[in-house]
Every structure is written in C-alpha cells, then in structure tokens.
Design an enzyme around this catalytic site. Structure first.
Site, short mmCIF file in Angstrom:
data_model
loop_
_atom_site.label_atom_id
_atom_site.label_comp_id
_atom_site.label_asym_id
_atom_site.label_seq_id
_atom_site.Cartn_x
_atom_site.Cartn_y
_atom_site.Cartn_z
CD GLU A 145 117.58 87.40 10.03
OE1 GLU A 145 116.34 87.50 10.18
OE2 GLU A 145 118.41 87.59 10.93
CD GLU A 400 128.74 94.35 -0.30
OE1 GLU A 400 128.49 93.42 0.49
OE2 GLU A 400 129.25 95.41 0.04
N GLY A 401 123.63 95.57 -1.68
CA GLY A 401 122.62 96.59 -1.98
C GLY A 401 122.21 96.47 -3.43
C1 LIG Z 1 124.85 85.01 -4.78
C2 LIG Z 1 124.49 85.83 -3.61
C3 LIG Z 1 125.42 86.12 -2.64
C4 LIG Z 1 125.08 86.88 -1.53
N1 LIG Z 1 126.00 87.05 -0.53
C5 LIG Z 1 125.59 87.61 0.64
C6 LIG Z 1 126.45 87.63 1.77
O1 LIG Z 1 127.60 87.20 1.70
N2 LIG Z 1 125.97 88.12 2.94
C7 LIG Z 1 124.71 88.61 3.05
O2 LIG Z 1 124.34 89.04 4.14
N3 LIG Z 1 123.87 88.63 2.00
C8 LIG Z 1 124.28 88.13 0.80
N4 LIG Z 1 123.41 88.10 -0.27
C9 LIG Z 1 122.09 88.65 -0.12
C10 LIG Z 1 121.86 89.92 -0.93
O3 LIG Z 1 122.55 91.00 -0.36
C11 LIG Z 1 120.34 90.14 -0.98
O4 LIG Z 1 119.82 89.17 -1.84
C12 LIG Z 1 119.98 91.50 -1.45
O5 LIG Z 1 120.31 92.45 -0.48
C13 LIG Z 1 118.50 91.65 -1.79
O6 LIG Z 1 117.68 91.13 -0.82
P1 LIG Z 1 116.50 90.12 -1.21
O7 LIG Z 1 117.11 89.09 -2.06
O8 LIG Z 1 115.80 89.72 0.00
O9 LIG Z 1 115.56 91.01 -2.12
P2 LIG Z 1 114.39 91.98 -1.61
O10 LIG Z 1 114.91 92.86 -0.55
O11 LIG Z 1 113.18 91.20 -1.33
O12 LIG Z 1 114.18 92.84 -2.91
C14 LIG Z 1 113.33 92.45 -3.98
C15 LIG Z 1 113.23 93.61 -4.96
O13 LIG Z 1 112.66 94.75 -4.30
C16 LIG Z 1 113.51 95.87 -4.42
N5 LIG Z 1 113.40 96.70 -3.22
C17 LIG Z 1 113.56 96.31 -1.95
N6 LIG Z 1 113.42 97.35 -1.11
C18 LIG Z 1 113.18 98.43 -1.87
C19 LIG Z 1 112.95 99.82 -1.60
N7 LIG Z 1 112.98 100.33 -0.37
N8 LIG Z 1 112.74 100.63 -2.65
C20 LIG Z 1 112.73 100.14 -3.91
N9 LIG Z 1 112.93 98.87 -4.23
C21 LIG Z 1 113.16 98.01 -3.22
C22 LIG Z 1 114.88 95.28 -4.61
O14 LIG Z 1 115.75 96.18 -5.25
C23 LIG Z 1 114.59 94.08 -5.46
O15 LIG Z 1 114.47 94.47 -6.80
C24 LIG Z 1 123.77 87.38 -1.41
C25 LIG Z 1 122.84 87.14 -2.41
C26 LIG Z 1 123.17 86.36 -3.49
C27 LIG Z 1 122.13 86.08 -4.53
#
Ligand SMILES: Cc1cc2nc3c(=O)[nH]c(=O)nc-3n(C[C@H](O)[C@H](O)[C@H](O)COP(=O)(O)OP(=O)(O)OC[C@H]3O[C@@H](n4cnc5c(N)ncnc54)[C@H](O)[C@@H]3O)c2cc1C
Lengths: 423, 360
Positions: A145, A400-401
C-alpha cells in the site's frame, strides 16, 4: 542422499525448450516491448498459455508448495519431487529471455501462489482450475500500500464481515500490483482472472488479524486507477488498485475467518515468500546470465580472450571483472538450487530462500552494472540489450522483500532472534 | 539429480573430523601460533582420522577411493579447527595424491604404501615460488632433459616440513609445461633454508628450497597432467577457506549476541546483523561452488578445472572479507590476540597465495 549437481532429464528438456522460446519469442520483441510501455506481446502470451499447459507448469501458481507434482505417480512414490527445481530452471530461462515478459506469463503468478500456499483444497480447486483454460489467464497479489511496503503490518485495507449477506466488505488502496491490469480488467483475449488482496479483519490484533481474500476480476467497487511507468520491466503492468466497499463472498477468505491472536494468518504470506523468493532469485540469475553471456560474446567478437586459470596478477582488468561476474552468477544459481531442492524435499527453507534472494538481488545488479561499464559506449546504447537488462535487473533487489528485508530474515535465523529482537 | 546432503558414510567421517577439529585442533591453535610450534601428537591424531588413507586404494595400502567431495567436506572441517594444523595433517597428501593422479604404476607401488601405512611421516611437495606473479602453469623452476634423467633449477617457497621431508614432489616447467618430479632427501644441489616466517601459519614449519643443478633420474617424472592436480589443490584451498571463514563467522555471531552497546546486544543493531547475514550468504555461496567443482572433478567433467579455478577465486575474496568483518564486529577486542579472529583474518589474506599447500 548424496551431494551432486546434475540436472535430471525433465529439467534439461525444459531448459532446452524454453531456450527456444527465449530465442524466438522473447528476445526478438524485447526491445520493442521496452520502448512501448504497456503494449502486450500477445504472440508470446498465447504461445505460453498453450506451451505451459503442455509442459505441466511454468509459474509459481502451477504447483502446490505442500505437495510435489510427482506425488500422484505411484512409480515415483519414493523419489522426492523435483517440481520446484523444474520451476526455478524454467523461470531462470524465461528471465534470461526477458524478465519483464516472464512476469506476464499466464498461469497465475503470485496470486495463484498465494492460493496454493494458504488456500484449502476446495479453494485451490475452485480458483486455480481457470489456469488450464483456453485463454491466457492472470492473477495478482496485492500486499503493498502507499504507506505500507516493507512494513506489511502497516496495511490499512480493512475487511469487515457483513453478517446479513455473509460477505466481506473490503476497502483500501493497493499499489505496485504486478499484472494487476491483466488480472482484474476485462481483456477479450484473456480469461477471467482474480486478485488476492491482503486486508485486516481486526486491526487491534495486528499481524494476527491479517488475511488474504480472492477477489474475482470485475468485482464492483474495485478499480485499477493507474499503471506505473518504470525504470525497467516495462512490459509488465504495475497497477494501483483501489477498493471501495468491494463485496466478496465469505468463502473467498484464505485461512481462518476468526482471529486467534496468533500470527498464523500472516504466516501464510510468509510461507508464500519461502516458496517464491528462490523463484524470484532464479529470475535474477537469468538476467545476470544473459548479461554475462552477452559480454563474453561481444568481447570474443572483438578478439578478447578470457584467460581462466591465471593468477590475478596476470589478469587484465576486464578478465578479472568477467571472472568475478561468472563466480557471482554461478554461486547465486547454486543457492537458488539449494533452496528449491529443500522445498522439493520438504525441508524448511526460510533461511536458504532469503539467502538466495539476497544473493541474487546483489549479483544481478552488480553483474548488469559491470556489463554496461565493460562495453562502454556500446553497453549504454539502446541498440543492444545490456542497458535494458541493467534497468530490468534492479527490481530483483526490491520486490519479494528488499535486500534489506531479506538480510533481516537471514540475520534473525542465524542469530535465533525474533522480529522484535532484531527490527 | 541435484543433492545437497552428504552420504551416511561421508557424514560419519565428517563428524569424526569435526569432533577432532573442535576439541583438539581449535583448542591448541592459539598456543601453537604463539609458540610457533604444533604438537606432533596432534598431527598424529589427525592423521589417524584416516582421510588420506581413505582416498588411497588398498593395493597401495589404503582403504578407499579418492573422492574430492568427501575431501572438501573434510577440509572445511579441518580449516574450521585450525588452518596450520589442517595443513600439517594433510601434508603427506601433497606427496601421495599427485603420484596417484599423475604417476605411473611403478611410482605408485614404490612410494605410496610407505607413506600410507603407519603413522604420519613428513612427505611433502614444492609448488609455490617466491615471485609476485607466481603462476603454477608458468613456473620459473625448470626441468631440463639430460641423459638418464632431468636437471632441476629454481627456488621454491612455502614448502611445509621441507627440512625433515623424506621425499617431495617438486613442480618444474619441462619444455614450458608444469610437471611433478619425485625428489628424495639429501639429494645433491638441493638446499633447504631456515624456517620462513609468514603473516600467519606460524605453527607450521615451512621452508624455502633451492634447487641448483639437481639431477633426478628419469623415473622421478610424473608423466600425467598437472591440471587435475592443480584443480584438486584449488578446491582444497577453497574448502579450507570456507572452514576458516565459518570459524570467524560463528565466533562473531556468538560475540555479537553477548556484547552490549547502547542498551542492546550489538547483534540487534542492523549494522552488525546485516554484516553477519552477508557473511552467512557469502560463505554458503562459496561452499556450494566448491562442492560443485569437487563433484565435477569426481565425475571427470570437462569444465571441472575451470570450476575449481572459480571456486578458489571466489574463496580467497570471500574469506578475506568475512574474516575482516569478524574482526570489525569484535571492535577493539578483535584486534587483540586473545581472540582468534585476528589470526583468522591473517589466515584469510593468505588464501590468494595458499593454493598448493594442500590437496584432497
Ligand atoms: C515493479 C514492482 C512490482 C511489484 N509487484 C508487487 C506485487 O505484485 N504485489 C505487491 O504486493 N507488491 C509489489 N511490489 C511492491 C514491493 O514489494 C515493495 O515496493 C517493496 O516491498 C518495498 O516497499 P516500499 O517500496 O514501500 O519501500 P519501503 O518499505 O519504504 O523501503 C524503503 C527502503 O527502506 C528499507 N527498509 C524498510 N524497512 C526496513 C527495515 N526494517 N530495516 C532496514 N531497512 C528497511 C528498504 O529496504 C528500502 O531500501 C512491487 C514493486 C515494484 C516496484
């Protein structure tokens, strides 16, 4: 039990077949699809729909994490399944062809994988049969989200049971849904798909209240509001989906409808990840191998030989780079193979899954970055695919994380820490 | 098929090696390094595990067939215990295995049983040369064909137990191609230096050996290819590196879970935890490369030597970074010799150079 590294016949055959697909149906349109974001390569999609059915699998949705494909064959009763190994090989090869196109391979993708991992036998029967149909059919997984990415516990989408109609009423905003458009919107060429939406049935229960719901394509109250423009994997649609009081039949909930104040519901999602992370890692290896092979080929065309076996002091800088790239690709692949082999042998593989994802995310970015660098002006030129693979590669370390989240999973396993001990 | 589980037989052997490594090698390692002395009793006990004997067919006095996979499993365990001890125990293998791989029938029956039967005795080999760009396939030590034999000229270094060795395999370029020659002790023209001193491996007696117009008989030439010998050395080097890296990794994990800073265990800080996660990933990935290369050697796959090269390349990078991280995780305490991590870091830097010190 023994230590060995030989592909069984079915794997060799699948690799051979998909190499042909990659050469003939993916690579020739790779560039065109990259330049025309959101265009759909119908030729590939339709071909794969037929081909994958003939081959028995080809996407994460096509096998159950809990039971191997071979289990109904009595002659093989004693042999461990190779279903995951087969799948990892297939995905690696498709990603070698074009990882964006792999993501729009019909068969259910992550949505179907979620049903496999967390659904009851009846639900599997009901929701997964469609992937054997005439028309290419898609499914998607909606976890992320706007304000909940890595931190999935921050999900705000709510599912409330309407006791009168025995329906779930779901409201929330989902983003970054891979194949969200193809799974949910009406396309005459495609069969009717579904999306799996994660929502809370009890926000006060935190993770214990999280459930996933199968929402059929076209369900009123659900809308695809946006398709993202991306750095790479442009042929794969990445959708925003808004849910506004969407009504879903009671039996579409995956897992228990009541909250036991444990995290079992959420563990369903995590089990899906154990199964899918090595597969995503496999696609990363495919992209990395594509870049490595192309670099070697382009260098060979220029008369550059890589002298394997020399001490480092005698290697050229390019040779060092190429050898290092080869080490990365090979070792990442072995980590994928170990993780899927464990899955096939029903061994818990949370550690190995995340390790393979960490490794693959690392190496595919490094290898493709090096590839562009080594080829200089050619590497950067859109006449060749290296720059595209560089852009495609990066997503491996994000979805995927992220690399960081998978490092957390690995570290917790190594240290024996819970999520609260190591945040 | 793919498989990642050792056989029952391998497991039993590895368990025995692991027990010895942990309770004997490891506990003696610090004092051995500090006092530059490895107890012969320890080496004998390691020898009695029978690793080399199990790789030697019974017609030559052993009781098994060589398996590189079994060998790298054992080497990792030994390296995990203590590198110097591991190399000492494996030194006779430097003499036996090349003869087994590249020697003729007569050489095998003449030389192998005397090493294999009975207790550990100093038989060794000389490959490494004192030059920055040492290349096992382009040796500066030469062998020249003369009537009734060969004449060896050149300088070797890092030769374990050279001063007491009853015989050694000396590698030299014969018409530009690396070949092994069996050289017995006290041969005219061979001179063994005083013990050399390295950044680590102080417990292991190693020497520089100079060959000046050393005449060896025709029967001393190992006619077979050097490639499988070198490949065997490379996977062994990789496996030992994995063992050392794992030692440092486990020690750092344990320490990080005990050490407090800012009110939590340092392992609870991502900066530390992520280092540990990456160390775990890199160790595992090199281990798998090593296993695969060893398996390919056993299966005589065409690309086995290529993979062995990749494995050792990967291992020398990996062990350097893992052991460095281990010292970092212990902070200032890591720099103090009371903790073993600084020794493992000194070991770690050596693997880029150590190919040739052991073979399984
Ligand atoms: C092309 C694409 C396809 C995708 N497909 C899907 C899908 O099919 N279904 C779905 O549900 N999602 C999907 N995603 C979402 C994707 O899984 C998320 O973008 C991803 O999990 C990261 O979340 P975020 O983008 O909100 O980054 P954030 O969670 O905001 O992270 C930002 C940064 O902070 C770091 N970070 C966050 N938490 C921690 C922590 N506890 N410790 C250390 N570092 C941390 C992260 O590693 C990252 O570097 C997709 C994303 C993209 C770009």
């Amino acid at each position: 039990m023994t230590i060995e590294f030989e592909n069984p016949k079915p794997v060799e055959q699948a690799r051979f077949l998909l190499q042909t697909v990659a050469d003939n149906m993916m690579r020739p349109v790779s560039r065109e699809m990259d330049e025309n974001e959101h265009a759909i390569p119908f030729g590939y999609v339709e071909f794969m729909n037929t081909a994958m059915k003939a081959m028995g699998s080809g996407s994460a949705g096509s096998l159950a994490p809990s039971e191997g494909k071979n289990s109904d064959d009595p002659t093989r009763a004693k042999r461990p399944s190779i279903a995951y190994q087969l799948l990892a090989n297939q995905l690696e090869m498709l990603a070698w062809g074009d990882v964006g196109m792999y993501l729009i391979t019909p068969g259910g993708g992550l949505g179907a994988a979620a049903v496999q991992a967390a659904g009851s036998p009846e639900q599997r029967e009901k929701f997964l049969a469609r992937f054997n149909g005439e028309k290419p059919t898609f499914a998607a997984m909606c976890m992320t989200e706007p304000q909940a990415g890595s931190d999935t516990s921050a999900i705000r989408t709510r599912a409330v049971l309407d006791e009168n109609t025995r329906e779930w009423v779901i409201t929330g905003e989902k983003i970054f849904v891979t194949a969200g458009d193809k799974s949910f919107n009406d396309h005459p060429e495609f069969g009717k798909g579904f999306i799996v939406v994660w929502a809370s049935i009890d926000p006060s229960a935190g993770r214990a209240g999280m459930r996933s719901f199968v929402i059929e394509a076209g369900t009123p109250g659900v809308k695809v509001t946006k398709l993202e423009s991306k750095m790479g994997i442009r042929v794969s649609d990445t959708a925003s989906i808004s849910l506004d009081g969407a009504r879903v039949p009671f039996e579409n909930i995956l897992g228990s409808p009541t909250v036991e104040r444990t995290t079992t519901g959420f563990k369903g999602a995590m089990a899906t990840f154990d199964a899918t992370r090595p597969l995503v890692a496999a696609t990363g290896v495919g992209v990395a191998r594509a870049a490595l092979e192309e670099v070697k080929k382009m260098l060979a065309d220029q008369g550059v030989t890589i002298h394997y076996g020399l001490p480092r002091q005698k290697l050229s800088s390019i040779e060092k780079d190429v050898i290092e790239m080869e080490v990365m690709v090979k070792s990442a692949w072995l980590m994928v193979m170990k993780a899927v082999w464990m899955a096939d042998n029903k061994q818990p593989n949370a550690l190995e899954s995340s390790m393979s994802k960490v490794k693959s995310g690392d190496i595919v970015t490094k290898v493709t970055q090096k590839a562009v660098e080594i080829l200089g002006p050619l590497g950067y030129d859109r006449e060749f695919l290296l720059e595209k693979w560089f852009r495609d590669a990066k997503i491996t370390d994000i979805y995927e994380g992220t690399g960081q989240i998978n490092r957390l999973v690995v570290a917790r396993q190594i240290l024996g820490y819970s999520g609260s001990e190591l945040r | 098929m793919y498989g990642f589980t050792p056989t029952e037989e391998q497991k039993m052997l590895i368990d025995a090696v692991a027990r010895f490594s942990k309770s004997d090698l490891r506990t003696a390692a610090h004092a051995a390094e500090e006092h530059k002395n490895l107890a012969q009793r320890l080496v004998n006990k390691g020898w009695e595990l029978g690793l080399l004997q199990a790789s030697t067919p019974d017609i030559y006095g052993g009781f098994g067939e060589r398996s590189s996979v079994t060998g790298v499993l054992a080497a990792e365990e030994l390296g995990f215990g203590d590198l110097a001890g591991a190399i000492a125990i494996m030194t006779p293998g430097l003499f036996v295995l090349p003869i087994l791989l590249a020697g003729n029938e007569q050489q095998k029956t003449n030389y192998i049983p005397q090493v294999i039967e009975g207790s550990w005795r100093p038989f060794t080999s000389a490959l490494i040369e004192p030059s920055f760009d040492f290349d096992p396939n382009a040796l500066k030590t030469t062998a020249k064909k003369v009537d009734n034999g060969f004449v060896l000229n050149g300088v070797k270094t890092y030769v374990p137990f050279a001063n007491q060795a009853e015989a050694m395999v000396v590698y030299a370029a014969l018409d530009g191609v690396t070949k092994g020659f069996i050289v017995s002790k006290n041969i005219t023209g061979m001179e063994v230096s005083d013990r050399i001193k390295l950044m680590s491996l102080n417990a292991l007696p190693m020497y520089r050996v100079t060959f000046k117009d050393v005449k060896v008989p025709e029967t001393s030439l190992l006619e077979g290819d050097f490639e499988p010998v070198l490949a065997g050395m490379r996977v062994t080097n990789a496996a030992l590196a994995v063992g050392v890296a794992r030692a440092a990794f486990e020690y750092a994990c344990g320490y990080a879970k005990e050490r407090d800073a800012f009110g939590v265990k340092i392992a609870q800080k991502q900066a530390i935890a992520f280092m540990l996660a990456e160390m775990g990933v890199e160790i595992e990935s090199t281990r798998l490369l090593t296993w695969e290369a060893a398996w390919k050697l056993d299966m005589a796959k065409e690309d086995a030597a290529h993979d062995a090269y990749l494995a050792t390349t990967s291992a020398s990078d990996m062990v350097m970074s893992v052991t460095d991280r281990a010292v970092q995780i212990l902070g200032g305490h890591g720099y103090i010799r009371d903790h073993p991590v600084e020794m493992w870091m000194r070991n770690g830097r050596g693997f880029a150079t150590f190919t040739g010190l052991a073979i399984v």
